[in-house]
Enzyme design. Structure first.
Site, PDB file in Angstrom:
ATOM      1  N   GLN A  45      52.591  40.589  35.012  1.00 28.91           N
ATOM      2  CA  GLN A  45      51.779  41.561  35.236  1.00 28.91           C
ATOM      3  C   GLN A  45      52.912  42.542  34.966  1.00 28.91           C
ATOM      4  O   GLN A  45      52.135  44.131  34.674  1.00 28.91           O
ATOM      5  CB  GLN A  45      51.404  40.992  36.769  1.00 28.91           C
ATOM      6  CG  GLN A  45      50.923  42.267  36.799  1.00 28.91           C
ATOM      7  CD  GLN A  45      49.016  41.770  36.263  1.00 28.91           C
ATOM      8  OE1 GLN A  45      48.933  40.972  35.560  1.00 28.91           O
ATOM      9  NE2 GLN A  45      48.258  42.994  36.345  1.00 28.91           N
ATOM     10  N   HIS A  77      53.040  45.153  31.580  1.00 27.47           N
ATOM     11  CA  HIS A  77      51.623  46.419  31.680  1.00 27.47           C
ATOM     12  C   HIS A  77      52.097  47.596  31.613  1.00 27.47           C
ATOM     13  O   HIS A  77      51.459  47.957  30.725  1.00 27.47           O
ATOM     14  CB  HIS A  77      50.401  45.681  32.396  1.00 27.47           C
ATOM     15  CG  HIS A  77      49.924  44.723  31.822  1.00 27.47           C
ATOM     16  ND1 HIS A  77      48.756  45.147  31.158  1.00 27.47           N
ATOM     17  CD2 HIS A  77      48.652  43.643  32.548  1.00 27.47           C
ATOM     18  CE1 HIS A  77      47.808  44.317  30.824  1.00 27.47           C
ATOM     19  NE2 HIS A  77      48.109  43.334  31.402  1.00 27.47           N
ATOM     20  N   GLU A 113      43.934  42.954  42.478  1.00 23.81           N
ATOM     21  CA  GLU A 113      42.769  43.204  41.893  1.00 23.81           C
ATOM     22  C   GLU A 113      42.810  41.039  40.928  1.00 23.81           C
ATOM     23  O   GLU A 113      42.238  40.627  40.679  1.00 23.81           O
ATOM     24  CB  GLU A 113      43.729  43.270  40.703  1.00 23.81           C
ATOM     25  CG  GLU A 113      42.901  43.575  39.394  1.00 23.81           C
ATOM     26  CD  GLU A 113      43.465  43.793  37.974  1.00 23.81           C
ATOM     27  OE1 GLU A 113      44.471  44.311  38.087  1.00 23.81           O
ATOM     28  OE2 GLU A 113      42.885  44.444  36.897  1.00 23.81           O
ATOM     29  N   HIS A 114      44.203  40.832  40.815  1.00 21.65           N
ATOM     30  CA  HIS A 114      44.044  39.521  40.103  1.00 21.65           C
ATOM     31  C   HIS A 114      45.180  38.385  41.524  1.00 21.65           C
ATOM     32  O   HIS A 114      45.905  39.102  42.151  1.00 21.65           O
ATOM     33  CB  HIS A 114      45.296  38.917  39.504  1.00 21.65           C
ATOM     34  CG  HIS A 114      45.143  39.545  38.123  1.00 21.65           C
ATOM     35  ND1 HIS A 114      45.369  40.947  38.089  1.00 21.65           N
ATOM     36  CD2 HIS A 114      44.495  39.289  37.254  1.00 21.65           C
ATOM     37  CE1 HIS A 114      44.930  41.119  36.990  1.00 21.65           C
ATOM     38  NE2 HIS A 114      44.121  40.219  36.862  1.00 21.65           N
ATOM     39  N   ASP A 141      43.506  36.612  31.287  1.00 21.43           N
ATOM     40  CA  ASP A 141      42.662  38.428  30.830  1.00 21.43           C
ATOM     41  C   ASP A 141      42.896  38.034  29.261  1.00 21.43           C
ATOM     42  O   ASP A 141      41.828  39.185  28.803  1.00 21.43           O
ATOM     43  CB  ASP A 141      44.480  38.848  29.647  1.00 21.43           C
ATOM     44  CG  ASP A 141      45.146  39.071  31.622  1.00 21.43           C
ATOM     45  OD1 ASP A 141      44.240  39.685  32.592  1.00 21.43           O
ATOM     46  OD2 ASP A 141      46.762  38.793  31.878  1.00 21.43           O
ATOM     47  N   HIS A 201       3.087  63.509  54.656  1.00 20.29           N
ATOM     48  CA  HIS A 201       2.883  62.209  54.277  1.00 20.29           C
ATOM     49  C   HIS A 201       1.937  61.001  54.676  1.00 20.29           C
ATOM     50  O   HIS A 201       1.363  60.529  54.378  1.00 20.29           O
ATOM     51  CB  HIS A 201       4.273  61.258  55.055  1.00 20.29           C
ATOM     52  CG  HIS A 201       5.436  61.226  54.649  1.00 20.29           C
ATOM     53  ND1 HIS A 201       6.168  62.524  54.042  1.00 20.29           N
ATOM     54  CD2 HIS A 201       6.191  60.931  53.440  1.00 20.29           C
ATOM     55  CE1 HIS A 201       7.051  63.398  53.238  1.00 20.29           C
ATOM     56  NE2 HIS A 201       7.194  61.472  53.590  1.00 20.29           N
TER      57      HIS A 201
END
Lengths: 431, 431
Positions: B253, B256, B321-322, B355, B414
């Protein structure tokens, strides 16, 4: 007077034009959010004194006071609220989704879990826009989704109280906690949390310009339902419609808000003129005639289309919040409707029916966003979570694909994280 | 070196802290959007010259050039792309939803139609972040949803061309049109339309800070998938894990992005120290070691939790996220995981598998938004539309409820829109 435009003689820009948004309140809202984030309840009480003219000691309306409101609410309204709640729940329960699971050879197991949001904030406007129907429409899908705690915020009246009809609606549909605070400051409280008001995961519900801007600014910190623009109706009517009825439907939307828009598209020039006259005739009879007058003169439009088919094309381009198909065989056109929040089919289906009672939601995409967004639903109160399980054998079969793919993307660390699991040095210890 | 924090001795703020977002690019992006809106292709070509150093005559990459890219792509990668595309499609097809219909007595008919978005824009970053896997992950759910036209935009290289591997991925998953333009200007083109590039209904795909800001600014004009923050992993590991494997997963990770974050939560102090050492040992071996070093030193964390149960609580609070659950019986903990984008269960399920290859999506909620938002899915490429049909008899039964409800809310227009349909003056003409 409502304008008449002829499709054949008008440029498309004028047909599709929408009013520009009003002046920005970005800066004042930013200041309010910062104050509430920094000073919590103290800031909330100051703003409530300044904007609502009430000095509060406590912000929460306890269960006792909610019960009292429920008991003193209008009995006829309470009865209708129960019936409406039942219909709304019956429709929305079809939106409840299951998780899914995929089980493959070598013990691979993957899926998607559908989970309710833990805590949701519901904004309810005050004053003349304090609509019990909005409480039902926002709360019922959240309950069906399984949200554990629903916190309602709404500005207090001059007497420091919430209208009984709103408290009744809250009790009927199961709101868990009620706070008497409104405006951007209430949105801030729900987004950041204060001593009295818990932080939520998502904020839903309509509001004025300040509330809409505040929701926009806190988005990311919390989820929001949508940034709603002014309400809109587009009626497609053929020459057999009664002009008085079409006029009444247009006015039902126009009375909402001076920025609301009511548009008729018809293939009959005669109907266009008759509706124009009927609007003028009926408008002065409305309780909210000043609002309706402003809306009709500013945003009202009658478009004389060359055919019902081009009328549908115009509707798709405008992508209205509400679309009425007042034509003889409305189902013949349903497949052609691509962009609209809620469609009302036939001559016996005034939009007001959907505002209160039929069952579908009345929180709908405005300003053309029906091109890509949807009515409020159970989906807005859940989130999805993926999961994946691989056995060692399954990973071994995928190893070369994953490792090579990662290397082609230049991510050698990704490749290593797979390959290391098959490194003989670690083989025994990784069951 | 990755820091070790002990749960018992550290305040919660430090455990849950995330890096603040980077400097704002709001103003430059606003200027780019305005230029493209006003001057279309001319502005796109100017920006492409300025930012990408290429002078283009045409913006579209025709089908011939896409085919040529496909043929000159890496054959091994092409083979893996086909296999990955198949797996991704197999998983995502479980997300395809049906419309529903409710048919009640008196001819009432209501429902929800699920419609594909008409046209979607897919942003693909250039340079080292030009990932074919992203093309698959964004395009396949759109195709399954039934989107009619998918337009891909991506910045050209110095030679004016798009990398063959990206064109191959686009062809394999069925992208309809490809344009060589990137950055905020590409987002503007998709939102407003230009002479060459059609206006879309929604923009998806990852991008740098300018792209993310541009998506935020055009939101409302078009839909967007999400405003993604830096990538994140949180690994929960018990004392039986191999530290080298855990370290490899954290580094996958970290490589990245310098802003990426890799966090380990474990109940074993011994594992914490061993992983710390293994990270230092492995990091220098990575191709992207400088990026991984920045990420690990800035955002890396090892938290020694008091138990695996509190480790799960910490994970839910961070909402990563993960999330990897590297523990002996991972399924025992699945029901306790409330907030995460994608969960990887057990010791044989490195995040890299997700991924590329397993099937679930890799576009996931970051920055704690997994509390209220979801992985990219088929749902992101559809919209829902409600419809309602009432017969006269059904409306008559609902009349008093709707009319009274409307009057209680002060909306007499209405009420009138319902009541007028039962006015004897119009009775005959409304079948």
């Amino acid at each position: 007077m409502i304008r008449i435009l002829k499709e054949a003689e008008t440029n498309r820009g004028e047909i599709f034009a929408r009013e520009d948004p009003v002046d920005s309140v970005e800066e004042p809202v930013r200041a309010i959010l910062a104050q509430v984030k920094a000073r919590g309840d103290e800031a909330l009480k100051e703003y409530t004194k300044a904007f609502d003219g009430v000095e509060l000691t406590s912000l929460e309306v306890g269960p006792g006071a909610v019960d009292e409101g429920f008991r003193s609410a209008d009995p006829l309204l309470v009865e209708i609220l129960y019936r409406a709640a039942e219909r709304i729940a019956a429709f929305h329960q079809h939106q409840v989704r299951n998780s899914f699971l995929v089980n493959e050879e070598d013990g691979i197991l993957m899926g998607q879990k559908v989970l309710p949001l833990a805590r949701v904030g519901l904004y309810v406007p005050g004053g003349t826009a304090a609509y019990p129907s909005s409480v039902l429409m926002n709360c019922i899908p959240a309950k069906l989704a399984g949200v554990k705690e629903i916190c309602m915020v709404t500005p207090p009246g001059k007497n420091g109280k919430i209208p009984p009809n709103i408290l009744a609606a809250a009790r009927i549909c199961g709101v868990d906690r009620v706070f008497r605070v409104g405006g951007a400051q209430a949105v801030a409280a729900l987004a950041y949390g204060t001593e009295s008001i818990p932080k939520v995961d998502k904020i839903v519900g309509p509001g004025n310009q300040f509330v809409a801007e505040a929701k926009k600014q806190v988005f990311g910190q919390v989820g929001i339902d949508m940034v709603a623009g002014p309400s809109e109706i587009l009626v497609i009517a053929d020459g057999k419609c009664r002009p008085e009825i079409v006029a009444a439907d247009l006015l039902s939307q126009a009375e909402h808000d001076p920025n609301a828009s009511a548009v008729l598209v018809t293939d009959s020039a005669a109907l266009a003129e008759a509706v124009q006259a009927a609007v003028e005739e009926q408008l002065p009879k409305l309780l909210r005639k000043d609002i309706a007058r402003a809306s009709i003169d500013r945003n009202g439009k009658i478009i004389v289309a060359q055919s019902l088919d081009t009328a549908v094309e115009i509707a798709n381009e405008i992508a209205p919040e509400h679309l009425e198909l007042c034509v003889e065989q409305p189902f013949d056109y349903l497949d052609k409707i691509q962009n609209a929040g809620s469609v009302f089919l036939g001559r016996n289906c005034p939009e007001a029916l959907g505002d209160y009672f039929a069952g579908p939601n009345h929180t709908l995409p405005t300003s053309g966003t029906a091109r890509f967004s949807s009515p409020l639903s159970v989906d807005d109160f859940v989130k999805k979570m993926q999961y994946t399980y691989y056995t060692k054998r399954a990973l071994e079969k995928a190893q070369m694909s994953v490792s090579n793919f990662a290397k082609k993307e230049g991510l050698t660390g990704h490749a290593r994280s797979v390959d290391i699991r098959f490194d003989p040095a670690f083989a025994e210890e990784t069951p």
